[in-house]
Structures are given as structure tokens and as C-alpha cells.
Scaffold this motif. Structure first.
Motif, PDB file in Angstrom:
ATOM      1  N   GLY A  30     -16.354  11.365 -42.845  1.00  0.00           N
ATOM      2  CA  GLY A  30     -14.781  11.849 -42.763  1.00  0.00           C
ATOM      3  C   GLY A  30     -14.177  12.286 -41.766  1.00  0.00           C
ATOM      4  O   GLY A  30     -13.249  13.050 -41.843  1.00  0.00           O
ATOM      5  N   PHE A  31     -14.751  11.822 -40.295  1.00  0.00           N
ATOM      6  CA  PHE A  31     -14.037  12.320 -39.183  1.00  0.00           C
ATOM      7  C   PHE A  31     -12.741  11.492 -39.076  1.00  0.00           C
ATOM      8  O   PHE A  31     -12.499  10.422 -39.516  1.00  0.00           O
ATOM      9  CB  PHE A  31     -14.854  11.813 -38.090  1.00  0.00           C
ATOM     10  N   ASP A  32     -11.715  12.214 -38.597  1.00  0.00           N
ATOM     11  CA  ASP A  32     -10.587  11.470 -38.187  1.00  0.00           C
ATOM     12  C   ASP A  32     -10.540  10.244 -37.260  1.00  0.00           C
ATOM     13  O   ASP A  32     -11.314  10.533 -36.013  1.00  0.00           O
ATOM     14  CB  ASP A  32      -9.739  12.575 -37.391  1.00  0.00           C
ATOM     15  N   PRO A  38     -10.102  15.552 -33.703  1.00  0.00           N
ATOM     16  CA  PRO A  38      -9.270  14.741 -32.761  1.00  0.00           C
ATOM     17  C   PRO A  38      -7.624  15.258 -33.003  1.00  0.00           C
ATOM     18  O   PRO A  38      -7.187  15.389 -32.125  1.00  0.00           O
ATOM     19  CB  PRO A  38      -9.522  13.362 -33.231  1.00  0.00           C
ATOM     20  N   SER A  39      -7.304  15.356 -34.188  1.00  0.00           N
ATOM     21  CA  SER A  39      -5.899  16.039 -34.197  1.00  0.00           C
ATOM     22  C   SER A  39      -5.808  17.377 -33.819  1.00  0.00           C
ATOM     23  O   SER A  39      -4.447  17.579 -33.253  1.00  0.00           O
ATOM     24  CB  SER A  39      -5.250  15.744 -35.672  1.00  0.00           C
ATOM     25  N   GLN A  79     -14.012   7.357 -47.225  1.00  0.00           N
ATOM     26  CA  GLN A  79     -15.402   8.151 -47.008  1.00  0.00           C
ATOM     27  C   GLN A  79     -15.912   8.028 -48.677  1.00  0.00           C
ATOM     28  O   GLN A  79     -17.352   7.546 -48.812  1.00  0.00           O
ATOM     29  CB  GLN A  79     -15.113   9.588 -46.934  1.00  0.00           C
ATOM     30  N   GLN A 128     -14.789  19.827 -37.216  1.00  0.00           N
ATOM     31  CA  GLN A 128     -15.438  18.456 -36.750  1.00  0.00           C
ATOM     32  C   GLN A 128     -14.578  17.325 -37.221  1.00  0.00           C
ATOM     33  O   GLN A 128     -14.092  16.562 -36.401  1.00  0.00           O
ATOM     34  CB  GLN A 128     -16.689  18.481 -36.645  1.00  0.00           C
ATOM     35  N   LYS A 129     -14.226  17.560 -38.531  1.00  0.00           N
ATOM     36  CA  LYS A 129     -13.643  16.466 -39.190  1.00  0.00           C
ATOM     37  C   LYS A 129     -12.176  16.188 -38.551  1.00  0.00           C
ATOM     38  O   LYS A 129     -11.803  14.928 -38.442  1.00  0.00           O
ATOM     39  CB  LYS A 129     -13.768  16.642 -40.617  1.00  0.00           C
ATOM     40  N   ASP A 130     -11.585  17.338 -38.600  1.00  0.00           N
ATOM     41  CA  ASP A 130     -10.147  17.119 -37.904  1.00  0.00           C
ATOM     42  C   ASP A 130     -10.008  17.353 -36.424  1.00  0.00           C
ATOM     43  O   ASP A 130      -8.749  17.421 -35.826  1.00  0.00           O
ATOM     44  CB  ASP A 130      -9.346  18.134 -38.767  1.00  0.00           C
ATOM     45  N   ARG A 132      -8.364   8.749 -45.712  1.00  0.00           N
ATOM     46  CA  ARG A 132      -9.607   9.207 -44.983  1.00  0.00           C
ATOM     47  C   ARG A 132     -10.668   9.257 -46.158  1.00  0.00           C
ATOM     48  O   ARG A 132     -11.698   9.190 -46.266  1.00  0.00           O
ATOM     49  CB  ARG A 132      -9.662  10.359 -44.459  1.00  0.00           C
TER      50      ARG A 132
END
Ligand code: FES
Ligand code: FES
Lengths: 631, 631
Positions: free
Chosen positions: A303-305, B165-166, A261, B161-163, A257
Motif C-alpha cells: 500500500g505504499f505510494d 513519498p507524498s 492492494q 511509511q505508506k504516504d 491504491r
């Protein structure tokens, strides 16, 4: 007293003798550009006298200097000098003299909006602290901003706060006992910069992050002018051409990731560097960047999942806009400046589409519009002020010249338009650069398909007609596939005939079928029978022949003069947001107004698709004009 | 039906037979602690039945288990078991059963405030997205927060926010088709953390940054309990003992500001580490830190330019509170958590003083209070609901035992109180730890001075009396300075007599003169003739004898039982802000309510100082009680 009417608004009023045109306009709420302060120095306040030229004061020397002979002949005056002496007078204010932002779409349409960027500068002259007035530095600045500019300034960038004592004292004027500085604010709220003395320079970047290309526009936030345009190949291509490959790269690599990015950040920095060198702008003077792009690009950049993005129901990590400090993203503009991503709509309908909506504003119009942004994925929106639906359709790359035997990108040597004589089946074609033909680009393929249908070479179901097999131009290829020869080998720059084959026609059917079917599903869901206008976004829209596109049925039927290319509407949308907080706010509401519909795999789509595979559609009656030509 | 009255509020209501006391209280808006969920397991819901013991249901088994014999005798019941059966009933809810924050000042005063820390946790059970409900992850969480907890959640930490989803899918319950997670919010607005399942743990640190010592309190934000206290020497001491030396270190070294900042950050991290190890708390569970300290410490910690701080008019870089992400400061708590500095008041009156004001709330009371925080700089505030003035006075270190010939810090072997027989001039003294005397600490010095005045050894102007020269205890030192012997060499742990000299008395005069004079200037400016109460903040206040302090005139006259030590009021203030957003908000307004007055070098101060050098003051009439004793 004199009556004066102003066009194009038609506003009028009565004014005392001696009133300057610019002041009269102002009273009526019409702002004319006057950067020199109405001093007759800048020449920006030009107006055209449509009636009553002799009812105005004589031309002043500065007008003669600043207006060209041609302009004088046409009746131009400087509105800061021409005074009202009688009536009636009629004045036209040409759009370049309006004090507001303007964006011109490819079609020549002008978008009007108030120039009110998030980034503003203010000139401060603040008394130094004393024992009687020992207010702290930040609160001192804030108080001045409140009092003199009615803006809150109730936040301050951390870095600026740290250095604030020195920054203020660098602008110290010890004779007057003041700090003479410029404060840069974000949305009237946050102080982003303090510079000594008055410095009006402020710039912003609008960036369109495509899967393959990054495009950047460096705008002067004061004037709204585009100072430079830059574009580079998206460096993420080294991790895969398409989105899916890139997403799986991330999942299968350590720190995937971060790597993805960093790659895009590097790219955007290169874009900024190119643009600002061209325009000779310091990086500290660029205070904001508005970004648009599809949802995957959005996630990669921030850098979002992204691992759930390609899996049904395709949930993005976030929909709302994102605002981040430049220094936190590693973007090389003013480190205290802001990076602002427009909101995304839904899984595969991204910030680029929100930008297109912001440009077209179809959710605010009584006419029903169809907006198509054609790429590998065609993004489609249909609607009007009562509601808008959007979806994406896997159109495939046929219109980009891929998957087509002799397809190629639009460049010198590509056949870009074709006509076929219905009697002789002989073609006439043109190539880009008028070079010998090497292949066929997207617009040429659409033309060719349309002409082949009109001349009866292919049937409406896409099959090659048995009735034209006698013609020399219609032949079987080595592998036994029927094809139509557009250019014989000996007239081509390549060592073969340039043809359009049965297989190519099938690819075209699939591409156009997907787009038309998706449009029809949205129309059905909205309960809309007809489309009032079609807006073609993207470079593609500028090149294709709208009539040919209609003939093969890329979009549902609509009057031909209501089909319009609107250029890079995504880029335009990002510029609008860069230049106007109101537009930013409007963009924020688009995901609510434009409802995303996932149609892939639905029965409804499948049925529409089967019918839309026909040229232009199974029911010819749906396309009255086309019916005439084919019959 | 039965009428029940609750004390100490005096609230009453009528309730159905069978209603539990705890529920009746709740209906009246009185929250009683019930961590076990009113199950008779925790024993925290104790109340005292003041009247109508026989009008309640019989004692249940769990009550007999959880209440001591003594409590039962006194009329205690568990409010979750005792049911109303008749009337009238009167119930006292002891303060330990109140469900709210409590801070106990040294004097035993209890501060009452609603426990409502900025950091809150909520249990979320959110339906997973589907094609029919494809809302983005963040918006999905926000919608749930809005609907079920009426909190906005309209911001989210960038890292979360980045992580996201997990993080959400780690709490996935596939059977129920939901995400079962805990959301941590800051001020109901920003999402700081998402954890799988329900996890109620949340902690915060209150930190008092002193020039020489750092003190930290680790609080459970749920209960308000202090889980651990830690303290270390301020590591900045390596850059200089006092503030001025540190400020000039910064100015004379490359990256001096960063070095100074890193040093204090390191120190605070050590403080956190010690406290959380003691309390066995994970660093991810600490979501906030409230800091107080003087303005220089504030600037050092935040990396603010401090060069103008020591120069008249002593302007700080900022007055308002500062909120920064822990990760941006390098503070090792939850990286998404917040570091919050209380506002500073003015140049030399810092966030520690704001915290003291927040604790004492003298700006909200009709009585006129004098608050003194004695250190090398004495911070002084005087006022009431009509206005408060604050200043700082350079008292010097005499009260800390420095600059006094046999002065020492309060520790084993230091003389801490002294009485002198007015006839024989023989002293009686006590040492800390009842050890042989080694020297005199601050409270001993004040006692000694007061007794020397009362017994006529020194005159009110501070000079040694000629009339007592005959006494053996009064002698001349080798360098010809008069001194009074408190302990002879042969009764001391050191190899000399322990004395109080003419020079020592002069030091005491200067120190107490400065504090009294500063207090009087503030009183004059406020137009206040008398002080209703004196509040002594800091460790010093706990140890000194208030009568001796009055006799020598450290503060203006006030009834003796209205002089109170209030302990570490700065630390208390930081805990209050940590536990309550309302207190944070209140702190924000203190710099407006408490006006800073710079008095050093003014004629007004000088005049008051000259008079205040006398014991207790040139005009003895100002101290009626003291007058009696001296005459
Ligand atoms: S305003 Fe500048 S020339 Fe008229
Ligand atoms: S609430 Fe726990 S024992 Fe009563």
C-alpha cells in the motif's frame, strides 16, 4: 579406541569402543538428523560406511527393518545403532541425513545453510501462580522462556496478550499444578501463539509476486521440506498487463491504491488457500510469509505510494525489509504471524533481485559472476567479493516470443530447438510435445538466430546475406521482408510457413544487445575485463541452449561450462529467508553490497549497445570460441 | 574576568567581562528558560542578583519593560541582558526560570526532572534524490536524522511509511532542491509523523482512569505546561458501580469484554475532546497518552481477559508497561501516536499505585515513608531505599461518608470540621460554603471521632462512655442506639438532628483499623519500628485534619509535621512519565522495587487489626502525643 573419519567434511576423531556413530559425529560438530531421539524408530540417521564395515557392531533388528535391501548392500547403517568397535572407519553422511536446511538449485548445486527459521516453538511447563508467587501471567511465561530456553520473549502479540489468561489455563494440568503449553516465538523475542500441550507444527509460506504470476511455496519450518507449491495468475492483471498501466490506474482512480492492494492481497490469500489445502495444513499453523517481487509489486502489496516510482530518479518509498502483522495486512495465515518483505535494492531493482543475490551470494566470492534474470526487464548483476553492481535493461519481450512474427510461449507445438545444415541450409527442429509445429518459443528463436549466423544466412550485423538468396528456404514475404523458412506450411499445424524474418532478427538484436551492453557497462565500471561465470536465473535459463546464447552474444564471453541455469533463484532466496534468520539478516545487507546503477539513457550504454547489436559483438575477438565457428 | 556563583546549585565559574549571565549559567550546565532566543522579548529568563548588583552592566530598556517595579526592587534582572563586569557576583535562578519540567505537589514540594518526553520533533532539510544519489525515501530521512540529530529513526509508523513519498514532497522547496519538513519521533527511534515545514507543536495527554471518574491532563510536551484539564464520570458505571459487578458483566454477556473496552475508550475519547477543545489543540498534534488506573481498569481498557483477576492469587494478565498505537485502540489522537500504560504492580495494586510510587520515589530515600492512598480500597506502601512493600486494605467507604448515618460527600452544607469542648461537650463546627449543615463529610467524621475520643464521649475501645449519658448532646436514637448530636434539627438545613452514632463509630473503627493494621503488617515484614513520614495521596489527604487522623489512629505514629498531603500523586506520576523517558524507564522498574504482599485473611493482619480497632491503638504508648491529650 577407534579412529573414525567423516565425509564429506573429512573431519576425524578417536572414540571409545562402543561409541555410537551419531554421537561420535556430534562430538565433531556434525549434526545428524534424529527426530526419533536416536531410538531406531525414524530411520533418518542413515550413514554409508565407506571403510571398516567389519569394525562396527553387528546390525540391529531395527536397522534391518528400516533399511532397504539395496541400502544394506551399499553399506548403509543407522548411525544411532552402529557402534565403533575398531579402526580405521570412514563414514559418509549423505546430505539427506544432515540436520540443516538444503536448497537444490536447478543445476544440482546444493545450498547449505543452518535451518534456523524466525519462527520457533518451545514446550513450556510452568507452575501456576500462588499467593507466594503471584507473578503476572505474561511475566511468568517470559521467566520460564528465559530460564529454560535462554530466549527473551520480551514482546508478546497484542491479541495473544489479551487472551493470555485463558490460553495458559487451557493447558492446565491440575494434578501437577502446571500449565502445559506450546509457545511460538518470532526471533526468540515475540510470543506469537500459546497452544495447549506440545504441538510442534509450524509452517511458513515463501511467495514470489511476479507481474503476471504469483508463486507460493508452503514449507514445513521444522524440516525445511516444501509441502506444497501453488501458483496463480496475478489478479492485478485486470488493472493492466504491465506495471506502468497499473501505476497510472492507481493515480487515476479513487482509492486506486487500496483497490490495487486488495487485489494482490486476495491473490496471495488464494495462493495460501491452495497450498495449505493441498498439504492439509491449518491456517493457524502458518506463522510467517516471506515475499519477494519487483519494487512495484512491493509497493502495491504494502500500500505504499508508488507515484514517484516510474519517474527519474525512480526513488522507492523504502529500501529496508518490511515486517507487518498478518492480520494488519489481511493475509489469512495465523493472524499474529508475520509478513516479511525482503528489502528492495533501488527503483527498478526489487526484492526479487535481492533474493537472487541471496541465492547466488556473488558478493562473497572471489570469482567474478554475471547473473542475468531475463524477463521484459532483464535484471543484471556483475561482481565479486570486492563489489557488485546491478542494473536493469529494457530487453523487451522478444525472448518470451512476443514481437516475433511466429513467436509463441513455450508450450506444446512450439519449436524449441533448431539446427541448420551449413551446406544445404536445411533445418532440423524439435517441438515441445513432439507435436506438429505452430510457432517458435524463446529458446527456439535463440537457436534459430545462432544457426542463421553460423550458416551465413544472416551477417554479423544482422542483415540477411545476399549470398543465400538462391536457397529455397530464404524468401521474401508478401510485404517484401526477407525471411528464412524453418517449417513449411505442409509440415506445420498452422496454415502458413513458420519463418524467422529480418524484422525478427532485429528484435533479437535489440533484446540481446541491451543485455550484453548493460553487462559490459557494469564490467567497465567495476574495472573487470572478464567474467568467470554466468548464472541464468528464471525459467528461461533452464530452456535456452547456452551455446546458441553465446553465439548470438546475449552475455559477454565466458567458458561454456561456466554458464549455468540456476532456476527460480528469487523463489529460492525467499525460501532461504523463510528458513533462516541468518539469511534474513544477510538479505538486509544486500542493498549496501549490491550498488544499483541507472544506465538507461547514458552515453556509455548507448555506445556499448551499438557494438553489442552485432552477433555476438562488433569485435568478434571478444568471443574466441564463436569466432572459430563462424569463420 | 569575574567570578559568578549560581544558586540553588552553588555552582561557580570565572567568566570574561561582558559575558551574559544566561551564557555563563549555560557553561556551567544550568539551563535558563529563553523561549525568545535571548532577545529580551519574553521576560522568562529572570534571575535574582543576591550579591554584586553593581558588578553588572546597567539595566537595559527591555529589562525595565519586562520586569515589574517590585521585581526590580528585589534585585531581579533578565539574564539575557545583564553582563558580568566585575566580581564577586552571586545569582539565584528562581525555579520558574529553570528550563526543565516541574510538578508541584499539593504540599508545595517541587519535583524536579529533566523534560525529555518520548515525543520529539526535528526540523529536516533533506536534499532531493537524484540519479547520482538515488537513496530510497525512508532511508534518506533516516540518514539525515542520523547525521544531523544523532537519532536512529530506524522504525517508521506503517501509515506514515505508506504516504511517505507524498508527505516529503509536500515540503518540497524546489528552489533549494530540498524537502523542508518536520519529523516527529518516538524515543528517537520511530518516525510518527512528517509535516511540511517546521512545526513545533506537540502535545500529550496524561489520563487517570478511576473506577468512578476519568481525569485527563493535556500537556504541551515542549514546555511541560498543563494546557487543559478535563474530567468525566467513568461511563462504565452503566455496567456496574464497582469492579466486581463489571467483571461479572463481562463474563455473563456476549462480547462483554469488547463492550466494556469500547465504553472506556469512548470515555477517554470524550476526555480528549473536551481538553483539546478547551486548549484549542488539533487532535493530530497529540502524539502520546500515558494512562494510569487500577488493574481492573487497565485490563478493561486494553481488552485483557480479566476473569482471573478477582480470584486468588489475583494474577493480572501482564505486569509490564503496554505500548499500543492510538489507531489500534481507537483513541482519537494522532493515529500514529502511542498509548502507554504504566506497569501494574500486582493483582489489586495497579498502575495508579505505580504512578504514586513514581511521584513519591520512597524506594530511593533513606527515610522510611508510609504512603496511603485512601479510597474504598486503601493502597498502602511502606519502605525506604532498602525495600518497599505494598498492599491494599479493604477500608470500606466510611471515609467517603458512606455507611455513616448522616454521612455525605464533601460539598456545600457538609460539616467539614468539628471541635468539642471537653467540659461542656458542646461542639463548634464549620460547613463547606458556610451553609446550614445537611450532613457530615469524611474530614468532619474524622474530626468528630477524634474529638469524641478526646472529650471522653467514646472510650478508646469505641464504646459510648457511660459517664456522659447525662449530657443533653448524648442521647439514644429511636432504635436505641447511642448517639452524639453535632447539630440540632433547628440549626440544620434538614429536618433532623445531625448525629454521630455508636454504629458510625464502629464503621470508622473498621476503616481506620484496616489501614493502620495493613501499615503495621508491612512495617513488621520490613523490620521497621517507626515511620519517618506519612504521605497522604488523593483528594482525601488534602482535606482531613492530620491531627485528628493521628488521634483516632488512621496511620501509625509519626511526627505531625512529617505528615503531608501529596495531592493526586497518581495523576502527577502519569504526567511525569508523559514528560520524561527517564521517568518511563524508572516506572518500569517499580514493580520489582515495590513488592506486593497479599495480607487479607492472614493471621498477622487479623491480630494487628484487633489492636488497631482501638483509638488510636490498643497500646496507647505507641502514640505519645495522643496519650497526652487523652489522659
Ligand atoms: S535417529 Fe531415528 S533411527 Fe536413528
Ligand atoms: S531570554 Fe527572553 S527575555 Fe531573556
Amino acid at each position: 579406541m577407534g579412529n573414525v573419519k567423516f565425509y564429506p567434511w573429512g573431519k576425524e576423531g578417536t572414540f571409545e569402543k562402543g561409541t555410537r556413530i551419531i554421537d561420535a559425529a556430534e562430538e565433531l560438530g556434525i549434526d545428524i538428523e534424529s527426530p526419533c531421539g536416536k531410538e531406531g524408530l525414524c530411520g533418518k540417521c542413515k550413514v554409508v560406511v565407506e571403510k571398516g564395515y567389519d569394525k562396527l557392531s553387528n546390525m540391529a533388528g531395527s536397522e534391518e527393518n528400516l533399511l532397504s535391501e539395496k541400502e544394506i548392500k551399499k553399506g548403509y547403517r543407522l548411525s544411532c545403532h552402529a557402534e565403533i568397535e575398531g579402526e580405521p572407519i570412514e563414514i559418509k553422511v549423505p546430505s539427506e541425513s544432515w540436520r540443516k536446511g538444503q536448497e537444490v538449485l536447478t543445476s544440482g548445486q546444493e545450498l547449505e545453510f543452518e535451518k534456523n527459521p524466525a519462527v520457533q516453538k518451545h514446550h513450556l511447563q510452568i507452575s501456576e501462580p500462588s499467593l507466594d508467587d503471584p507473578l503476572a501471567d505474561y511475566e511468568r511465561v517470559k521467566k520460564f522462556l528465559n530460564q529454560y530456553y535462554q530466549v527473551s520473549g520480551d514482546q508478546i502479540d497484542e491479541k495473544v496478550q489479551k487472551d493470555l489468561p485463558s490460553l495458559l489455563r487451557e493447558g492446565r494440568d491440575s494434578k501437577k499444578g502446571i500449565w502445559d503449553v506450546t509457545a511460538t516465538l518470532w526471533k526468540d523475542r515475540e510470543i506469537l501463539d500459546i497452544e495447549p500441550e506440545w504441538n510442534k507444527n509450524r509452517y511458513g509460506m515463501a511467495v514470489d509476486i511476479g507481474t503476471t504470476t504469483l508463486a507460493g511455496y508452503l514449507l514445513d519450518l521444522e524440516t525445511g521440506d516444501t509441502e506444497a507449491v501453488s501458483s496463480i495468475v496475478n489478479p492485478q492483471i485486470s488493472f493492466g498487463e504491465d506495471l506502468m498501466t497499473r501505476i497510472s490506474y492507481i493515480e487515476s482512480h479513487d482509492n486506486g491504491r487500496e483497490k490495487m492492494q486488495n487485489k494482490i492481497i486476495e491473490g496471495v490469500n488464494e495462493l495460501v488457500e491452495k497450498a495449505r489445502k493441498e498439504a492439509n495444513v491449518e491456517k493457524e499453523q502458518i506463522y510467517s510469509m516471506v515475499l519477494v517481487g519487483n519494487t512495484a509489486m512491493h509497493h502495491f502489496f504494502l500500500g505504499f505510494d508508488s507515484q514517484y516510482l516510474p519517474r527519474s530518479p525512480f526513488p522507492p518509498a523504502r529500501q529496508s525489509s518490511v515486517k507487518v502483522k498478518a492480520r494488519e495486512m489481511g493475509i489469512e495465515i495465523n493472524p499474529s504471524g508475520y509478513i516479511y518483505w525482503l528489502p528492495v535494492n533501488a527503483g527498478w531493482v526489487g526484492a526479487d533481485n535481492v533474493a537472487v543475490m541471496l541465492t547466488t551470494r556473488i558478493y562473497d566470492q572471489s570469482e567474478t559472476s554475471l547473473v542475468i534474470d531475463i524477463g521484459t526487464n532483464g535484471e543484471i548483476a556483475v561482481g565479486n567479493e570486492n563489489g557488485v553492481l546491478a542494473t536493469s535493461a529494457a530487453a523487451g519481450p522478444a525472448f518470451e516470443g512476443a514481437e516475433i512474427k511466429y513467436g509463441m510461449r513455450a508450450q506444446d507445438g512450439s519449436i524449441e530447438n533448431v539446427e541448420i545444415d551449413p551446406e544445404t541450409l536445411e533445418p532440423i527442429y524439435e517441438t515441445i510435445g513432439e507435436d506438429l509445429p505452430e510457432g517458435i518459443c524463446g529458446s527456439g528463436i535463440i537457436d534459430a538466430a545462432a544457426e542463421m549466423v553460423k550458416s551465413g544466412i544472416v551477417n554479423r550485423d544482422g542483415s540477411f546475406s545476399k549470398e543465400v538468396r538462391e536457397y529455397a528456404r530464404v524468401k521474401k514475404s508478401e510485404n517484401g521482408v526477407w525471411e528464412y523458412v524453418i517449417a513449411w506450411k505442409d509440415e506445420a499445424a498452422v496454415d502458413n510457413d513458420i519463418t524467422v524474418s529480418q524484422k525478427d532478427i532485429r528484435e533479437i538484436q535489440k533484446a540481446k544487445g541491451a543485455i550484453q551492453a548493460a553487462s559490459r557497462v557494469l564490467m567497465e565500471r567495476l574495472g573487470v575485463e572478464d567474467i568467470d561465470n554466468v548464472q541464468l536465473a528464471g525459467a528461461f535459463g533452464n530452456y535456452i541452449d547456452k551455446e546458441s546464447a553465446m553465439t548470438i552474444g546475449i552475455y559477454p564471453y565466458c567458458e561454456l561450462d561456466k554458464v549455468e541455469p540456476i532456476g527460480n533463484a528469487a523463489g529460492t532466496g525467499s525460501k532461504l529467508a523463510l528458513m533462516s534468520v541468518e539469511k534474513m539478516k544477510e538479505a538486509e545487507k544486500i542493498p549496501e553490497k549490491v550498488k544499483f546503477l541507472e544506465i538507461a539513457g547514458t552515453e556509455e550504454f548507448r555506445e556499448n549497445y551499438m557494438d553489442a547489436l552485432y552477433f555476438p559483438h562488433k569485435q568478434l575477438d571478444l568471443y574466441p570460441d564463436v569466432k572459430e565457428k563462424i569463420d
